[in-house]
Design an enzyme around this catalytic site. Structure first.
Site, PDB file in Angstrom:
ATOM      1  N   GLY A 266      85.304  85.239  54.264  1.00 38.93           N
ATOM      2  CA  GLY A 266      84.914  86.499  54.891  1.00 38.93           C
ATOM      3  C   GLY A 266      83.834  86.272  55.917  1.00 38.93           C
ATOM      4  O   GLY A 266      83.716  85.184  56.487  1.00 38.93           O
ATOM      5  N   SER A 267      83.013  87.284  56.124  1.00 33.29           N
ATOM      6  CA  SER A 267      82.010  87.212  57.191  1.00 33.29           C
ATOM      7  C   SER A 267      80.792  86.403  56.756  1.00 33.29           C
ATOM      8  O   SER A 267      80.457  86.353  55.570  1.00 33.29           O
ATOM      9  CB  SER A 267      81.585  88.624  57.588  1.00 33.29           C
ATOM     10  OG  SER A 267      81.001  89.268  56.475  1.00 33.29           O
ATOM     11  N   THR A 270      78.108  88.438  54.630  1.00 32.55           N
ATOM     12  CA  THR A 270      78.504  88.622  53.233  1.00 32.55           C
ATOM     13  C   THR A 270      78.466  87.279  52.505  1.00 32.55           C
ATOM     14  O   THR A 270      78.062  87.207  51.340  1.00 32.55           O
ATOM     15  CB  THR A 270      79.905  89.264  53.151  1.00 32.55           C
ATOM     16  OG1 THR A 270      79.859  90.514  53.837  1.00 32.55           O
ATOM     17  CG2 THR A 270      80.337  89.497  51.729  1.00 32.55           C
ATOM     18  N   GLY A 271      78.842  86.209  53.195  1.00 32.91           N
ATOM     19  CA  GLY A 271      78.772  84.866  52.596  1.00 32.91           C
ATOM     20  C   GLY A 271      77.356  84.516  52.171  1.00 32.91           C
ATOM     21  O   GLY A 271      77.125  83.961  51.085  1.00 32.91           O
ATOM     22  N   GLU A 288      84.262  80.051  53.316  1.00 38.86           N
ATOM     23  CA  GLU A 288      85.033  79.984  54.564  1.00 38.86           C
ATOM     24  C   GLU A 288      84.666  81.227  55.357  1.00 38.86           C
ATOM     25  O   GLU A 288      85.017  82.342  54.987  1.00 38.86           O
ATOM     26  CB  GLU A 288      86.530  79.916  54.249  1.00 38.86           C
ATOM     27  CG  GLU A 288      87.342  79.386  55.411  1.00 38.86           C
ATOM     28  CD  GLU A 288      87.836  80.484  56.323  1.00 38.86           C
ATOM     29  OE1 GLU A 288      87.043  80.924  57.189  1.00 38.86           O
ATOM     30  OE2 GLU A 288      89.006  80.894  56.178  1.00 38.86           O
ATOM     31  N   CYS A 322      90.663  84.091  60.798  1.00 42.34           N
ATOM     32  CA  CYS A 322      89.464  83.224  60.888  1.00 42.34           C
ATOM     33  C   CYS A 322      89.657  82.156  61.932  1.00 42.34           C
ATOM     34  O   CYS A 322      88.726  81.776  62.619  1.00 42.34           O
ATOM     35  CB  CYS A 322      89.191  82.528  59.568  1.00 42.34           C
ATOM     36  SG  CYS A 322      88.882  83.649  58.246  1.00 42.34           S
TER      37      CYS A 322
HETATM   38  P1  ADP Z   1      84.137  93.167  56.176  1.00 39.24           P
HETATM   39  O1  ADP Z   1      82.740  93.246  56.686  1.00 39.24           O
HETATM   40  O2  ADP Z   1      85.139  93.159  57.271  1.00 39.24           O
HETATM   41  O3  ADP Z   1      84.487  94.142  55.092  1.00 39.24           O
HETATM   42  P2  ADP Z   1      83.417  91.086  54.341  1.00 39.24           P
HETATM   43  O4  ADP Z   1      83.253  89.656  54.672  1.00 39.24           O
HETATM   44  O5  ADP Z   1      82.180  91.868  54.081  1.00 39.24           O
HETATM   45  O6  ADP Z   1      84.261  91.726  55.530  1.00 39.24           O
HETATM   46  O7  ADP Z   1      84.390  91.304  53.105  1.00 39.24           O
HETATM   47  C1  ADP Z   1      85.151  90.286  52.517  1.00 39.24           C
HETATM   48  C2  ADP Z   1      85.162  90.477  51.012  1.00 39.24           C
HETATM   49  O8  ADP Z   1      83.810  90.450  50.528  1.00 39.24           O
HETATM   50  C3  ADP Z   1      85.740  91.815  50.524  1.00 39.24           C
HETATM   51  O9  ADP Z   1      86.443  91.581  49.296  1.00 39.24           O
HETATM   52  C4  ADP Z   1      84.495  92.631  50.254  1.00 39.24           C
HETATM   53  O10 ADP Z   1      84.688  93.663  49.305  1.00 39.24           O
HETATM   54  C5  ADP Z   1      83.559  91.582  49.704  1.00 39.24           C
HETATM   55  N1  ADP Z   1      82.126  91.907  49.801  1.00 39.24           N
HETATM   56  C6  ADP Z   1      81.497  92.673  50.735  1.00 39.24           C
HETATM   57  N2  ADP Z   1      80.171  92.729  50.491  1.00 39.24           N
HETATM   58  C7  ADP Z   1      79.938  92.011  49.360  1.00 39.24           C
HETATM   59  C8  ADP Z   1      78.767  91.663  48.598  1.00 39.24           C
HETATM   60  N3  ADP Z   1      77.565  92.095  48.924  1.00 39.24           N
HETATM   61  N4  ADP Z   1      78.930  90.880  47.522  1.00 39.24           N
HETATM   62  C9  ADP Z   1      80.140  90.392  47.167  1.00 39.24           C
HETATM   63  N5  ADP Z   1      81.282  90.678  47.842  1.00 39.24           N
HETATM   64  C10 ADP Z   1      81.193  91.481  48.918  1.00 39.24           C
END
Ligand code: ADP
Length: 519
Positions: A266-267, A270-271, A288, A322
């Site tokens: 993901g982003s 958030t990572g 990733e 990605c």
């Molecule tokens: P977007 O910003 O486009 O939603 P994210 O990278 O935030 O992309 O989301 C990818 C995944 O991470 C999704 O399953 C989302 O629910 C999860 N996610 C978002 N925020 C958190 C967090 N604080 N902790 C754990 N997982 C999260």
């Protein structure tokens, strides 16, 4: 986040081949937004072998990005639901039949799941397309790549072994590859089937148990795969799915003390949050985190081969990939020719609803659509020239989240659009003068996931491939039809750890060393 065979023969990272050229003329024939797929269904999550609602009974509406209309719902789980699922996975790991199962039997279960996915292939493709808005052709390609993951890891489960190590006289030393325990998989919305498959395939092959949290915008196929896993015979508690918002269910999962390893796609922001949560328990992670991947086109390149691939690499899955090839670096003698050819192709691209199967579908949600159009507006305001703009089909539903493809020329390498991951169908062109400048430009972002190098000069192919900082480098191609066998992951801000191929089996296990003193 990105993977089969495009017409260009070279799809970008995830998903299979969106065709590189416009296939749109006239009316959307028979577009009806597949109104029967999962219509009105209240999906349940899978915990300890059972289909269950959230403990609170709260639910999240599921809308189709093609028209913005709600058609189903999923449970909105929180920390109490996560706790139940993680405890079930922990018990299944330490006490259940799974913990005593030989590797080849784990492999057979994965192979059974592969077969079941094949039997339900059309259903899964239609579900994935309606849930994410991706063209049906892409949904089918995603199912094909998904099947390859379960096939590959089903076969790999009993091929992973340790070593014996020459040690002191009187001793025998050996290593075993052991599962971590409970693996938490936090999955994004762009390629839910495929990214779940690369996580679940490798984690289950090594004997871990799983708690998966799919994205709130795209959870349906994950739920269906977990149901099929139960049908395949995976014991209760081995393959759990919790649905809910990232900040609630996702955060609770990454911080849970009984989670032994976290894998996330993901982003970067958030990572970081997930790594901080896992760090409190000192648990390992695979991250990733996307890219700003360059394709470098030298003057001696086979341009006929390159052009369709350059287009496909940024419009596949609407650029929500990605490994999208979002920067094209062109050697000055061919800059005008390449820019003009791309202009022609971009101006013919058409976005429309998933079941119209046009060049690209809508963005996943309103926020993502606004993010993409915001980047485009800011770049235009900064004076970056728009060379071409595709269109949204006139019959596309007004409530859908459409962003037409945009081609920018002569982009300032420091501009936001040159540095940041847009995650949409927006391509930036840059001119360069010679190999050194090409490498410097290619490496000039914080990311390092994938790169493409287009040249007929064999020595240059090697030199450039070695000096570009990217986890995967393609020479005279881009993407790999899913690349199930190929290690995938980034340098720098693109993350760490490797998924796919045999390499993922190392991430999904730890070495245990045993030393025998036999005197
Ligand atoms: P977007 O910003 O486009 O939603 P994210 O990278 O935030 O992309 O989301 C990818 C995944 O991470 C999704 O399953 C989302 O629910 C999860 N996610 C978002 N925020 C958190 C967090 N604080 N902790 C754990 N997982 C999260």
């Amino acid at each position: 986040m990105l993977d089969s065979a495009s017409r260009a023969g070279a799809p970008a990272g995830h998903g299979t081949g969106a065709g590189p050229e416009s296939i749109t003329t006239g009316q959307i024939m028979g577009s009806h937004l597949s109104t029967t797929v999962a219509e009105g269904l209240a999906f349940m999550q899978i915990v300890d072998g059972r289909k269950v609602d959230s403990l609170s009974g709260e639910r999240i509406d599921v809308a189709c990005p093609s028209d913005g209309k709600v058609f189903a719902s999923i449970p909105a789980s929180g920390s109490a639901d996560v706790d139940t699922a993680v405890k079930a996975a922990h018990t299944a790991f330490s006490e259940g039949p799974w913990s005593r199962m030989p590797a080849f039997e784990r492999g057979r279960l994965l192979t059974r799941l592969f077969n079941l996915i094949g039997e339900h292939g059309d259903e899964l493709a239609a579900l994935e397309s309606r849930d994410t808005g991706k063209p049906v052709r892409q949904g089918k390609a995603d199912v094909a790549a998904t099947m390859r993951y379960y096939e590959f890891y089903g076969g790999a489960a009993d091929k992973m072994h340790g070593d014996t190590i020459p040690f002191l006289n009187g001793y025998t030393a050996l290593t075993l590859r052991e599962p971590h325990g409970v693996v938490a998989g936090i999955i994004p919305w762009n390629y839910p089937l495929q990214i779940l498959a690369r996580v679940a395939g490798a984690a289950l092959a090594m004997g871990n148990t799983l708690v998966v949290k799919p994205a709130e915008d795209a959870s349906l196929s994950t739920i269906r795969i977990a149901e099929l896993a139960l049908e395949a015979g995976f014991p209760a508690g081995v393959f759990n799915v919790i649905t809910g918002y990232g900040a609630e269910a996702g955060a609770a999962l990454s911080a849970h003390p009984l989670v032994d390893y976290v894998t996330f796609t993901g982003s970067p922001l958030t990572g970081t949050r997930i790594q901080q949560a896992a760090a409190v328990n000192n648990r390992g992670v695979t991250m990733e985190l996307g890219g700003k991947s360059p394709q470098i086109v030298f003057a001696d390149a086979d341009l006929d081969a390159a052009l369709p691939v350059l287009v496909n690499a940024i419009i596949q899955n609407g650029g929500q990939t990605c490994s999208a090839g979002s920067r094209v670096l062109i050697e000055k003698p061919v800059y005008e020719a390449v820019a003009t050819a791309l202009e022609e192709r971009f101006s013919k691209l058409v976005a429309g609803p998933h079941d119209a199967d046009l060049d690209l579908g809508p963005m996943i949600n309103r926020k993502q659509m606004e993010r993409v159009t915001g980047y485009v507006a800011a770049a235009e305001e900064a004076g970056i020239p728009v060379l071409a703009r595709g269109s949204v089909h006139a019959d596309a539903p007004a409530g859908g989240y459409y962003a037409p493809p945009v081609l920018f020329g002569s982009v300032d390498p420091q501009a936001a659009i040159a540095q940041e991951e847009v995650f949409g169908p927006v391509l930036s062109l840059f001119a360069f003068d010679g190999e050194e400048e090409a490498i410097r430009l290619a490496n000039s972002t914080e990311y390092g996931l994938v790169a493409g190098v287009w040249t007929r000069d064999g020595a240059r192919q090697h030199r450039v491939a070695k000096r570009v900082r990217a986890g995967q480098v393609f020479v005279n191609g881009y993407g790999a039809g899913g690349g199930i066998e190929l290690p995938f992951g980034g340098f720098k801000k693109s993350g760490h750890g490797r998924e796919k191929g045999f390499e993922a089996l190392f991430d999904m296990s730890a070495t245990k060393t045993i030393v025998f003193n036999h005197g």
